[in-house]
Design a protein around this motif. Structure first.
Motif, short mmCIF file in Angstrom:
data_model
loop_
_atom_site.label_atom_id
_atom_site.label_comp_id
_atom_site.label_asym_id
_atom_site.label_seq_id
_atom_site.Cartn_x
_atom_site.Cartn_y
_atom_site.Cartn_z
N ARG A 163 0.83 -1.21 0.00
CA ARG A 163 0.00 0.00 0.00
C ARG A 163 0.87 1.26 0.00
N THR A 164 1.91 1.25 0.82
CA THR A 164 2.79 2.42 0.90
C THR A 164 3.57 2.61 -0.39
N TRP A 167 1.44 3.88 -3.66
CA TRP A 167 1.08 5.30 -3.78
C TRP A 167 2.31 6.16 -4.00
N VAL A 255 -8.17 9.82 -0.77
CA VAL A 255 -8.39 9.40 0.62
C VAL A 255 -9.34 10.33 1.36
N HIS A 376 -2.45 8.73 11.80
CA HIS A 376 -3.42 8.87 10.72
C HIS A 376 -4.14 10.22 10.80
N HIS A 432 -0.61 12.54 0.35
CA HIS A 432 -1.58 11.49 0.05
C HIS A 432 -0.97 10.12 0.33
N GLN A 436 -2.00 7.12 3.14
CA GLN A 436 -2.15 5.70 2.85
C GLN A 436 -1.23 4.85 3.73
N ASN A 437 -0.02 5.35 3.95
CA ASN A 437 0.91 4.65 4.83
C ASN A 437 0.38 4.60 6.25
N ARG A 439 -2.74 4.81 7.14
CA ARG A 439 -3.90 3.91 7.14
C ARG A 439 -3.44 2.46 7.21
N GLY A 476 -12.02 -0.69 1.99
CA GLY A 476 -11.45 0.16 3.03
C GLY A 476 -12.06 -0.01 4.40
#
Length: 498
Positions: A163-164, A167, A255, A376, A432, A436-437, A439, A476
């Motif tokens: 995920r990290t 993005w 996000v 977050h 952004h 995501q990181n 999250r 999500g």
């Protein structure tokens, strides 16, 4: 002694070359190449299916399962077949001497052939060994569960890293060409500023200040570019693709919807403590240690060995050459009584160590859950700030373009603000990626199964990608849809509410 001496033989260049070529050929084999674009769901699916760290954990679990199967056989009785041949050059003759008269009472005779074959088939069962084997099999079963928890942890880490990296790599694709073009324009503008200063068309301090600003922006561009380009190689490695393989990433949604978990924040710690693989692993190790105490107690008891079997002998002088025998034998190692206190002390110490380790892991989980939530929230605030800054910078550059078209603003000023606009775009995308990181860190801190392990093993890549898109990785929401996270001040308490 010289013949039993061994000298280690290192692998030669040819063997090492062949070994390296074989591993290089097989490292990315047996997997389809990606299409023209890879979206986030396919990146997840490829990492779950082909990541080598995950494959190592699969084989580790398989080894533990085989050890469990092997340990189960230890509970069965021994079923042994023996066969022997014996021979001699003369008969095994003997005579008897009277104890009373000391005279030979029987002429020499024999009751065994010179050559004979003896065989038997016996079944033996040690009751104590059965009990110990049962405990060892239960411990092997816990070892299988520990291996599965290790695999869950690796899969969770892979999902977090994908995920990290995705993005950040997508940000790199969006901006790397624009960064290169703008870097060239910045270099030309620096040359123009130096020329103006050389021709005395502007004051030295004005030209040097402008040049300093451009160099600072150029340095920021190079730093961001170096940071982003690494993410693409990291993503390729997570998907087990060659680092130089060309592929493009698909655009994904943003996000703005916030973090969706579906449980109150007060319950997050409870969820994490029940699901984190680190705590489960310690619990299984405590159970193994507890069963070791039962094994130590069993070893204090005497062992009872029951034997029954059939025998056959080719000796023609035997009246019964085939017979069935049975028996029982008890044995007791008295030294185990003296060793037991020391062994029990070791088991108690190990249990105390595991208990302290569980407490340490619990505190670490508590900290990770709270820190990940705060990270977050802060990353969302930074993302909103970056969005506002980008919006203002876009309006500034639009005004300067209009002024430059009307020749009321210099080209140098326009170039500087266009560079600032691009930096604002980069920082927006980086913010952004940071969201995501953050999250991913929240999801990982909860220790929930990122994806059913059985589905990973039993699905091909297209089916796995579709399943990922329909899971909480795609939508999500972990448990159920939840309202967006409210804007919370930085100094707010750690326990937050949806």
């Amino acid at each position: 002694m010289a013949g039993c001496t061994l000298k280690p033989q290192p692998l030669g260049p040819a063997e090492l070359g062949a070994y390296a070529a074989d591993k290089l050929r097989r490292v990315t084999a047996d997997q389809p190449l990606p299409g023209p674009q890879i979206d986030l769901y396919e990146a997840f699916a490829r990492a779950l299916k082909y990541n080598l760290d995950q494959r190592v954990e699969i084989m580790q679990t398989a080894v533990r399962a085989q050890e469990l199967s092997f340990a189960s056989y230890s509970m069965l009785p021994n079923f042994v077949a023996n066969s022997a041949y014996a021979g001699r050059d003369s008969y095994a003759a003997s005579s008897s001497i009277s104890v009373l008269t000391q005279r030979q009472s029987l002429e020499p005779s024999y009751s065994q052939d010179k050559n004979y074959v003896f065989s038997d088939l016996s079944l033996s069962w040690n009751i104590l060994d059965f009990g110990l084997s049962y405990i060892r099999a239960r411990q092997a079963g816990d070892a299988v569960l520990i291996a599965e928890e290790c695999r869950r942890r690796v899969v969770s880490r892979i999902i977090e890293d994908v995920r990290t990296a995705y993005w950040r790599a997508l940000t790199s694709e969006r901006l790397v060409n624009r960064l290169h073009r703008l870097e060239g324009r910045a270099q030309a503008a620096i040359g123009d500023a130096r020329k103006l200063y050389k021709d005395r068309q502007t004051s030295p301090i004005t030209a040097l200040t402008y040049e300093r600003e451009l160099i600072e922006i150029k340095r920021e561009v190079q730093r961001v570019e170096a940071d982003l380009l690494v993410a693409r190689s990291q993503l390729a490695a997570l998907m087990n693709l060659p680092p130089d393989l060309p592929f493009r990433l698909a655009e994904m949604e943003g996000v703005e919807a916030g973090l969706k978990i579906g449980v109150p924040d007060s319950d997050l710690v409870k969820v994490a403590l029940e699901n984190r693989s680190e705590l489960r692993e310690v619990a299984y190790r405590q159970r193994i240690n507890g069963r070791e105490a039962s094994a130590a107690l069993l070893e204090l008891l005497p062992g009872m060995n029951l034997i029954v079997g059939g025998n056959a002998d080719s000796n023609r002088l035997l009246y019964n050459s085939n017979w069935v025998g049975w028996g029982a034998r008890a044995s007791w190692n008295l030294l185990n009584v003296f060793r037991y206190p020391a062994r029990q002390g070791l088991i108690d110490t190990q249990d105390a160590l595991l208990d302290k380790r569980a407490l340490a892991v619990t505190m670490a989980v508590l900290t990770q859950v709270h820190v990940s939530r705060i990270r977050h929230i802060l990353s969302m605030k930074e993302f909103q700030t970056a969005a506002e800054f980008r919006r203002v910078q876009r309006r500034i550059v639009e005004q300067l373009r209009a002024s430059a078209a009307a020749e009321s603003a210099s080209e140098q000023t326009l170039i500087r603000e266009e560079m600032n606009t691009l930096i604002a775009e980069v920082k927006y995308d980086l913010a952004h990626a940071a969201v995501q990181n953050a999250r991913a860190n929240v999801y990982a801190s909860l220790g929930l199964d990122t994806f059913p392990l059985a589905m990973i093993d039993g699905s091909d890549l297209p089916a796995l990608r579709q399943a990922v898109q329909g899971s909480w990785l795609g939508i999500g929401a972990v448990f159920a849809a939840a309202p967006p996270i409210p804007r919370v001040p930085v100094g707010a308490p750690l326990v937050l509410r949806h």
